[in-house]
Design an enzyme around this catalytic site. Sequence first.
Site, mmCIF file in Angstrom:
data_model
loop_
_atom_site.group_PDB
_atom_site.id
_atom_site.type_symbol
_atom_site.label_atom_id
_atom_site.label_comp_id
_atom_site.label_asym_id
_atom_site.label_seq_id
_atom_site.Cartn_x
_atom_site.Cartn_y
_atom_site.Cartn_z
ATOM 1 N N ARG A 40 0.863 -1.190 0.000
ATOM 2 C CA ARG A 40 0.000 0.000 0.000
ATOM 3 C C ARG A 40 0.891 1.229 0.000
ATOM 4 N NH1 ARG A 40 -2.094 3.355 4.034
ATOM 5 N NH2 ARG A 40 -4.105 4.316 3.533
ATOM 6 N N SER A 112 -12.946 -2.563 0.995
ATOM 7 C CA SER A 112 -13.157 -1.932 2.299
ATOM 8 C C SER A 112 -14.645 -1.725 2.506
ATOM 9 C CB SER A 112 -12.487 -0.549 2.340
ATOM 10 O OG SER A 112 -11.132 -0.654 2.016
ATOM 11 N N LYS A 141 -3.795 6.074 8.407
ATOM 12 C CA LYS A 141 -4.558 6.456 7.208
ATOM 13 C C LYS A 141 -4.980 7.897 7.400
ATOM 14 C CE LYS A 141 -8.924 5.198 4.772
ATOM 15 N NZ LYS A 141 -8.570 4.997 3.367
HETATM 16 C C1 LIG Z 1 -5.592 1.478 5.584
HETATM 17 C C2 LIG Z 1 -6.540 1.665 6.714
HETATM 18 N N1 LIG Z 1 -7.903 1.545 6.543
HETATM 19 C C3 LIG Z 1 -8.620 1.735 7.644
HETATM 20 S S1 LIG Z 1 -7.577 2.108 8.956
HETATM 21 C C4 LIG Z 1 -6.153 1.974 7.996
HETATM 22 C C5 LIG Z 1 -4.793 2.188 8.549
HETATM 23 C C6 LIG Z 1 -4.378 1.044 9.435
HETATM 24 O O1 LIG Z 1 -3.062 1.309 9.919
HETATM 25 P P1 LIG Z 1 -2.652 0.931 11.404
HETATM 26 O O2 LIG Z 1 -2.684 -0.576 11.501
HETATM 27 O O3 LIG Z 1 -1.262 1.496 11.537
HETATM 28 O O4 LIG Z 1 -3.654 1.596 12.317
HETATM 29 C C1 LIG Z 2 -8.230 0.600 3.325
HETATM 30 C C2 LIG Z 2 -8.064 -0.714 3.522
HETATM 31 C C3 LIG Z 2 -9.012 -1.469 4.293
HETATM 32 N N1 LIG Z 2 -8.842 -2.803 4.469
HETATM 33 C C4 LIG Z 2 -7.775 -3.409 3.929
HETATM 34 C C5 LIG Z 2 -7.637 -4.902 4.181
HETATM 35 F F1 LIG Z 2 -7.178 -5.074 5.423
HETATM 36 F F2 LIG Z 2 -6.785 -5.454 3.331
HETATM 37 F F3 LIG Z 2 -8.823 -5.501 4.078
HETATM 38 N N2 LIG Z 2 -6.859 -2.793 3.197
HETATM 39 C C6 LIG Z 2 -6.942 -1.456 2.945
HETATM 40 N N3 LIG Z 2 -6.081 -0.867 2.249
#
Ligand SMILES: Cc1ncsc1CCOP(=O)(O)O
Ligand SMILES: C=C1C=NC(C(F)(F)F)=NC1=N
Length: 211
Positions: A40, A112, A141
């Site tokens: 990502r 998602s 994020k």
């Molecule tokens: C990509 C994404 N989508 C929802 S939360 C998130 C970030 C998760 O990152 P972390 O595990 O560091 O909280």
């Molecule tokens: C925004 C996101 C939400 N969920 C996931 C996953 F954990 F792979 F399902 N990946 C992402 N990049």
Amino acid sequence: MMNKQQYLLYFIMGSNNTDKNPEDALREAVQGGITSFQFREKGQYAEEGPAKKELAGRLQKICREAGIPFIVNDDVDLALELGADGIHAGQEDTPLVDIKKRCPSSMTIGVSAKTLEEAEQAVQDGADYLGVGPMFATSTKEDAENPVGPGAIRLLRESGLSVPIVGIGGIDAENAAFVMEAGADGVSVISAVSRADDIRQEAERLREVLR
Ligand SMILES: Cc1ncsc1CCOP(=O)(O)O
Ligand SMILES: C=C1C=NC(C(F)(F)F)=NC1=N
Ligand SMILES: [Mg+2]
């Protein structure tokens, strides 16, 4: 296509999620027992174009050698060019119907979702798994919405959804159990692993909680 066990510890990382060399970070996470990986590359200082593709290829090689699935976030072209094992699409990304047209049926497609409506729509459109969150507060994020908590997964299960589900957002070894108890098949983690001093140990600690 991914099997359910592969969702258990689904590590996600881009070059801006770690101060280490991304390849070293991924190798350490693999040694710690991650079961799948998502590339990502997004946000501030993210690589683009040829540099992004080259990095993706190097990380894909590590996954291939370890026998774990290599998933690409958002970038359908890159996923197809690399022959990735899957693609993950956000609600604001390419619609599932368009992705499915372009991808071989062997590719896992994740979506998602945070509401029952989004989840049911995604399943109807043929999603192979759902990423539900943010479970807890996260600063990874940039545009993350308010945490929905593990209850959002419980609600989907109580509504009869049996599709593979991973929780995501602010998950670490201390709270991962709550996500699993809510009915998830696994957890997705970025910073708890990617920013750990000892990445391998952190992945091992998470695996101990998960099974
Ligand atoms: C990509 C994404 N989508 C929802 S939360 C998130 C970030 C998760 O990152 P972390 O595990 O560091 O909280
Ligand atoms: C925004 C996101 C939400 N969920 C996931 C996953 F954990 F792979 F399902 N990946 C992402 N990049
Ligand atoms: Mg996205």
